[in-house]
Design a protein around this motif. Structure first.
Motif, PDB file in Angstrom:
ATOM      1  N   SER A   1       0.845  -1.190   0.000  1.00  0.00           N
ATOM      2  CA  SER A   1       0.000   0.000   0.000  1.00  0.00           C
ATOM      3  C   SER A   1       0.883   1.244   0.000  1.00  0.00           C
ATOM      4  CB  SER A   1      -0.908   0.004   1.232  1.00  0.00           C
ATOM      5  OG  SER A   1      -1.784  -1.098   1.207  1.00  0.00           O
TER       6      SER A   1
ATOM      7  N   SER B   1       1.277   5.583  -0.359  1.00  0.00           N
ATOM      8  CA  SER B   1       0.786   6.957  -0.383  1.00  0.00           C
ATOM      9  C   SER B   1       1.917   7.863  -0.841  1.00  0.00           C
ATOM     10  CB  SER B   1       0.299   7.400   0.999  1.00  0.00           C
ATOM     11  OG  SER B   1      -0.900   6.748   1.355  1.00  0.00           O
TER      12      SER B   1
ATOM     13  N   GLN C   1      -2.870  -0.548   6.773  1.00  0.00           N
ATOM     14  CA  GLN C   1      -3.399   0.643   6.127  1.00  0.00           C
ATOM     15  C   GLN C   1      -4.726   1.061   6.756  1.00  0.00           C
ATOM     16  OE1 GLN C   1      -4.825   0.134   2.139  1.00  0.00           O
ATOM     17  NE2 GLN C   1      -4.366   2.231   1.571  1.00  0.00           N
TER      18      GLN C   1
ATOM     19  N   VAL D   1      -4.305   4.606   8.557  1.00  0.00           N
ATOM     20  CA  VAL D   1      -4.303   5.615   7.509  1.00  0.00           C
ATOM     21  C   VAL D   1      -4.941   6.924   7.972  1.00  0.00           C
ATOM     22  CG1 VAL D   1      -6.484   4.882   6.445  1.00  0.00           C
ATOM     23  CG2 VAL D   1      -4.734   6.003   5.064  1.00  0.00           C
TER      24      VAL D   1
ATOM     25  N   LYS E   1      -2.873  10.348   8.149  1.00  0.00           N
ATOM     26  CA  LYS E   1      -3.287  11.509   7.368  1.00  0.00           C
ATOM     27  C   LYS E   1      -3.511  12.729   8.253  1.00  0.00           C
ATOM     28  CE  LYS E   1      -5.318   9.273   3.310  1.00  0.00           C
ATOM     29  NZ  LYS E   1      -6.553   9.050   2.515  1.00  0.00           N
TER      30      LYS E   1
ATOM     31  N   THR F   1      -3.261   8.537  -2.376  1.00  0.00           N
ATOM     32  CA  THR F   1      -3.162   7.083  -2.301  1.00  0.00           C
ATOM     33  C   THR F   1      -3.126   6.539  -3.723  1.00  0.00           C
ATOM     34  OG1 THR F   1      -4.359   7.022  -0.207  1.00  0.00           O
ATOM     35  CG2 THR F   1      -4.229   4.971  -1.453  1.00  0.00           C
TER      36      THR F   1
END
Length: 361
Positions: A209, A211, A328, A332, A336, A348
């Motif tokens: 995953s 970002s 994630q 997340v 964030k 993302t």
């Protein structure tokens, strides 16, 4: 009135490792990501050839629309673009294209984008015979519309994506060349490896995953490359030591990615996290990081993520890797929230996407 069009898209790129060292022949690993640039080239017949124009729209980044008279473009073609293909514009070609675009706009980025488009168009027209030009170009109105999700000047290959879709549209429209990736392996989660200034292999990598965090700091790749060259000239011993360590780090990252299972194990992810931290620190030693990029990487480390700057540095983006879908989902939002305090843009993305794709209008 008959109307036709072709459309292509191309992805942004993410450098996983090898920033700056690749410019000195060392190993680098990069992958396509799901941020894409899209171009649609449309044309229709017109009975009044003298009124035929080329329109240029950059809807995502520019609000202006530029119109170029086709006969004026052909004059430039006949004067400067009837020589064999070359990799980049000659000084005279650049001067001629700049003179034409500068009459229409003084907006720097739009001017540069227009120059890239015109050079690509003129290069194709330079290899096209007079009969085909009259048939395919002069008697038509042309519209090129570009939409891009790739941030400008952020180290994600926005310029390459724009130029790729422009070239693909032009080659398809004028030469009938379909510019699509024919390698089905590139539809998987793959990265590509460069060494000694050349592509060496395509490798499958674990599903991670990802970002991408845009620092919103303006940067200049040429200036940053020059900063590293200055270090080389002024302190070759330090430069050589950093370069060697970066190359070793890149090789360790590549080996880890190649040997990991489809979903990276906790042990492998921890090793990957340490290598990314080492990679970022070495780029700090090259003098290409910033306090804001360091802060982004620091926030990611706080949450147990792997992170580093990506691209030339000096601003632009950092990349954050989360070790699993569970990781994630649970972190997340908190991640964030912390990053938002730094005034950044968080994207993302999917890692390892298709290359150039032909679209259906």
């Amino acid at each position: 009135m008959t109307s036709s069009s072709v459309a292509y898209s191309a992805p942004a790129k993410l450098i996983l490792t090898g920033e700056h060292s690749v410019a000195h022949g060392k190993l680098a690993v990069a992958a396509a990501i799901s941020l894409r640039c899209r171009a649609v080239l449309s044309w229709n017949e017109t009975k009044d050839a003298s009124a035929s124009v080329t329109l240029l729209k950059f809807e995502s980044h520019f609000s202006r629309v530029l119109s170029f008279n086709n006969s004026e473009i052909l004059q430039l073609r006949d004067k400067l673009y009837k020589s064999p293909n070359q990799l980049k514009p000659s000084p005279r070609q650049l001067e001629g294209v700049t003179k034409l675009t500068s009459k229409l706009t003084d907006e720097k980025m739009l001017n540069l984008a227009s120059q890239c488009f015109l050079h690509s168009l003129l290069t194709v027209l330079g290899q096209t015979g007079a009969d085909l030009i009259n048939q395919k170009f002069l008697s038509k109105n042309w519209t090129l519309q570009i939409e891009s999700k790739v941030p400008l000047g952020a180290g994600l290959g926005s310029s390459a994506a724009v130029n790729t879709v422009i070239a693909a549209c032009l080659l398809d429209a004028f030469e009938g060349i379909k510019c699509e990736s024919s390698d089905s392996r590139l539809k998987q989660v793959d990265a590509i490896v460069f060494e000694n200034f050349a592509f060496t292999e395509s490798v499958s990598i674990p599903q991670i995953s990802v970002s991408v965090v845009n620092s919103k700091q303006e940067r200049n790749t040429k200036e940053l490359v020059g900063r590293v060259l200055k270090l080389r000239d002024e302190n070759y011993t330090k430069f050589s030591s950093i370069l060697t360590d970066l190359d070793l780090c890149s090789r360790d990252i590549l080996t880890l990615l190649k040997n990991s299972s489809a979903e990276m194990s906790g042990e492998d992810f921890e090793r990957f996290r340490v290598l990314c931290q080492q990679n970022h620190q070495l780029l700090q030693d090259f003098g290409v990081s910033t306090e804001k990029l360091d802060a982004i990487v620091g926030v990611a480390a706080k949450f147990g993520c792997a992170a580093k700057l990506t691209g030339a540095g000096g601003g632009g983006c950092a990349v954050i890797f989360l070790k699993s879908k569970t990781h994630q989902d649970s972190l997340v939002d908190e991640l964030k929230n912390e990053l938002s305090k730094l005034d950044v843009e968080i994207m993302t993305v999917d890692l390892g996407c298709t290359g150039v794709e032909k679209l259906f209008c």
